[in-house]
Design an enzyme around this catalytic site. Sequence first.
Site, PDB file in Angstrom:
ATOM      1  N   ASP A 110      -9.623  80.916  81.533  1.00  0.00           N
ATOM      2  CA  ASP A 110     -10.970  80.356  81.719  1.00  0.00           C
ATOM      3  C   ASP A 110     -11.185  79.047  80.955  1.00  0.00           C
ATOM      4  O   ASP A 110     -12.131  78.328  81.235  1.00  0.00           O
ATOM      5  CB  ASP A 110     -12.038  81.378  81.289  1.00  0.00           C
ATOM      6  CG  ASP A 110     -11.871  81.839  79.848  1.00  0.00           C
ATOM      7  OD1 ASP A 110     -10.956  81.353  79.160  1.00  0.00           O
ATOM      8  OD2 ASP A 110     -12.649  82.705  79.405  1.00  0.00           O
ATOM      9  N   HIS A 111     -10.302  78.721  80.013  1.00  0.00           N
ATOM     10  CA  HIS A 111     -10.528  77.521  79.190  1.00  0.00           C
ATOM     11  C   HIS A 111      -9.994  76.256  79.869  1.00  0.00           C
ATOM     12  O   HIS A 111     -10.755  75.379  80.239  1.00  0.00           O
ATOM     13  CB  HIS A 111      -9.870  77.691  77.821  1.00  0.00           C
ATOM     14  CG  HIS A 111     -10.720  78.422  76.830  1.00  0.00           C
ATOM     15  ND1 HIS A 111     -11.201  79.683  77.074  1.00  0.00           N
ATOM     16  CD2 HIS A 111     -11.168  78.068  75.608  1.00  0.00           C
ATOM     17  CE1 HIS A 111     -11.917  80.069  76.030  1.00  0.00           C
ATOM     18  NE2 HIS A 111     -11.922  79.107  75.131  1.00  0.00           N
TER      19      HIS A 111
ATOM     20  N   ASP B  78     -10.377  85.329  70.850  1.00  0.00           N
ATOM     21  CA  ASP B  78     -11.470  84.394  71.093  1.00  0.00           C
ATOM     22  C   ASP B  78     -12.644  84.849  70.242  1.00  0.00           C
ATOM     23  O   ASP B  78     -12.950  86.051  70.184  1.00  0.00           O
ATOM     24  CB  ASP B  78     -11.864  84.395  72.569  1.00  0.00           C
ATOM     25  CG  ASP B  78     -12.887  83.299  72.845  1.00  0.00           C
ATOM     26  OD1 ASP B  78     -12.476  82.189  73.235  1.00  0.00           O
ATOM     27  OD2 ASP B  78     -14.096  83.544  72.642  1.00  0.00           O
TER      28      ASP B  78
ATOM     29  N   ARG C  45     -22.490  76.965  70.782  1.00  0.00           N
ATOM     30  CA  ARG C  45     -22.069  76.064  69.699  1.00  0.00           C
ATOM     31  C   ARG C  45     -22.481  74.638  70.019  1.00  0.00           C
ATOM     32  O   ARG C  45     -22.374  74.217  71.169  1.00  0.00           O
ATOM     33  CB  ARG C  45     -20.547  76.121  69.517  1.00  0.00           C
ATOM     34  CG  ARG C  45     -20.163  77.412  68.845  1.00  0.00           C
ATOM     35  CD  ARG C  45     -18.691  77.501  68.560  1.00  0.00           C
ATOM     36  NE  ARG C  45     -18.457  78.681  67.740  1.00  0.00           N
ATOM     37  CZ  ARG C  45     -17.270  79.254  67.577  1.00  0.00           C
ATOM     38  NH1 ARG C  45     -16.213  78.749  68.156  1.00  0.00           N
ATOM     39  NH2 ARG C  45     -17.163  80.317  66.812  1.00  0.00           N
TER      40      ARG C  45
ATOM     41  N   SER D  38      -8.715  75.417  58.145  1.00  0.00           N
ATOM     42  CA  SER D  38      -8.688  76.337  59.285  1.00  0.00           C
ATOM     43  C   SER D  38      -7.543  77.337  59.156  1.00  0.00           C
ATOM     44  O   SER D  38      -6.620  77.149  58.365  1.00  0.00           O
ATOM     45  CB  SER D  38      -8.545  75.555  60.587  1.00  0.00           C
ATOM     46  OG  SER D  38      -7.184  75.289  60.838  1.00  0.00           O
TER      47      SER D  38
ATOM     48  N   ARG E  97      -5.229  77.940  61.170  1.00  0.00           N
ATOM     49  CA  ARG E  97      -4.126  77.518  62.042  1.00  0.00           C
ATOM     50  C   ARG E  97      -2.760  78.139  61.676  1.00  0.00           C
ATOM     51  O   ARG E  97      -2.170  77.835  60.654  1.00  0.00           O
ATOM     52  CB  ARG E  97      -4.064  75.992  61.896  1.00  0.00           C
ATOM     53  CG  ARG E  97      -3.299  75.269  62.916  1.00  0.00           C
ATOM     54  CD  ARG E  97      -3.629  73.793  62.823  1.00  0.00           C
ATOM     55  NE  ARG E  97      -5.069  73.554  63.032  1.00  0.00           N
ATOM     56  CZ  ARG E  97      -5.671  72.414  62.729  1.00  0.00           C
ATOM     57  NH1 ARG E  97      -5.000  71.434  62.172  1.00  0.00           N
ATOM     58  NH2 ARG E  97      -6.953  72.265  62.970  1.00  0.00           N
TER      59      ARG E  97
HETATM   60 FE1  F3S Z   1     -15.541  79.791  76.833  1.00  0.00          FE
HETATM   61 FE2  F3S Z   1     -17.326  78.524  75.450  1.00  0.00          FE
HETATM   62 FE3  F3S Z   1     -17.354  81.068  75.519  1.00  0.00          FE
HETATM   63  S1  F3S Z   1     -15.203  78.034  75.543  1.00  0.00           S
HETATM   64  S2  F3S Z   1     -15.276  81.732  75.867  1.00  0.00           S
HETATM   65  S3  F3S Z   1     -17.651  79.769  77.234  1.00  0.00           S
HETATM   66  S4  F3S Z   1     -17.741  79.816  73.744  1.00  0.00           S
END
Ligand code: F3S
Length: 641
Positions: free
Chosen positions: A62-63, A117, A377, A532, A534
Amino acid sequence: MNVTQKIIAAHLVSGEMVAGGEIGLRIDQTLTQDATGTMAYLQFEAMGVDRVRTDLSVSYVDHNTLQMGFRNSDDHRFLRTVAQKYGVVFSPPGTGICHQLHLENFAKPGATLVGSDSHTPTAGGIGSLAMGAGGLSVALAMAGEPYFIAMPKVIKVQLEGKLTGWASAKDVILHLLGLLTVKGGVGKVFEYAGPGVATLSVPERAVITNMGAELGATTSLFPSDDKTRQFLAAMGREADWKELVADAGAAYDDVIVIDLSKLEPLAAQPHMPDRVVSVRELAGKKVDQVAIGSCTNSSYADMKSVAGLFGAAKVCPETDTLISPGSKQVLKMLAREGLVEPLLDAGARLLECSCGPCIGMGGSPVSAGVSVRTFNRNFEGRSGTKDADVYLVSPLTAAMVAIRGEFTDPATWGEAPAVPELPADVPSIRDLFIFPPADGSGVEVLRGPNIVPLEKFDGFGDSVTAQVLLKAGDDITTDHIMPAGAQITALRSNVPAISEHVFSRVDEGFVARAKACDNGIIVAGENYGQGSSREHAALAPRHLGVRAVIAKSLARIHRANLVNFGILPLILEDKADYDRFALGGKVTVPVAAVTAGGSVEITLEGAGSVAVKNDLTQKELDIIRAGGLLNYVRLSKTGAA
Ligand code: F3S
């Protein structure tokens, strides 16, 4: 017991349920997304386990769904084939956002979930104990290893009353962020309780638990009640339901009371999710862009209420409006109910069901622009436009901003729409997931040139002689060690290639020096490895032959990463001895004589000896001796080194 304690007690494999102490949990489910998943699966492969040992593991893409160059496509193909081989469900690009999909299709009340995540706690909306973790922790959980955390404090968030007017679930968590700040949740689980809980649907609860991540919390969760059963029934998964509520008189470490009926629309101002003010106070501020979606606010109800508001109006022509539904299920429901047309006719842009603008995949705002987003964010630069101001709001607020082209007082918005209910016949998208075959042993894992299997690092013999490759000063960050930036992070699944960049921004000769000798040592000042978490800041130096770090002091998370990748973290007994090390000098560490928490003399060629200590546990020392955690697990699971 409260709900958190009940789930922990049912999954506890080590430790005691005393706040702050280390506990090990059996993990039922894992999830990964593509940006962190490639490394997690490389690490899983390196453990030599033939199949995942969880009840369910899912790999979502999804990213990085936009196809720029070959790397993303190669990553997706690797993720698909590695999932087939090891028994992982694969969610192809475009199916939706990991957390939205997981909630709809797989999350269960009372289950433990770790995901690579940070917004994995979204599944807390259904009553899972769901935690964000590093890729290696997720790989270990897939191999059947426990997940270790500090036993959290459990904070009861008592919800009174019900939401009224334009206030929505997003405003509940924004209110809490304003109250507690982004550091307010560290070491805590926020457990929601009280009569207000029953007034919120599962997707509304998931908005709140999703953004609990911004509090820094271990996780957030809701009980599993009749609303949970209704949601699971609508998803065709009623059999996954079980009731899970706190016992009467359950104890909590603290209590926060929120009267839902008193909340109003709120916004987090640039550049922190806790800089919360009422939308009212922002009236008159012009807005260049509105983005609706993300794992926080992309449910059917969110999208339907936006479509409802757009149905009667157009978006302001000066406000670029982007909409990303959270899943194909959501998009199918909108299409079926004729709600795509109002979105299109209003002038909004419909994007793919993916993270999209939230991760900077398209949709960057104009220079010095104001962007209003339903995301979680708003850090400076995250949108892809360094000088943009990003505000975080609910979908209702975002829609009204898009229509008016500016923030306005909610008192001028008229009557608020009701929260849409899920229809009884929600279409299933289950057959879009690729389920693994019962036996994956014959599956070939396909890798592009950018996906390189992890090498097997050597363990230690009785002693090691290594050359001082670097004398670093104080406060060296993981950014100094392993710089970031798009060109470099694109190499995260290719350790030999990313290793060419170790210390490249502070010491151009480091890599050449490391390659010129067999074993290397880094000598450092105070607080080495801060910043971080990392993993590559330990993995890449190990690839270059670094066997030990000798420092005045070490940052906690980097120290743990050094252990995981088989690098010995040693502390100078006398900080003044730092000056006795010479760049290029040879150091001999009698590894066999190192004891957990003990002190040992190391030899400097031609310069006598120096006393160093360590704060390792016996298990950590065993891991280092084995050459790192992956070797250690491979040994314990397969008996083969
Ligand atoms: Fe994707 Fe943003 Fe959530 S990158 S997993 S929608 S915080």
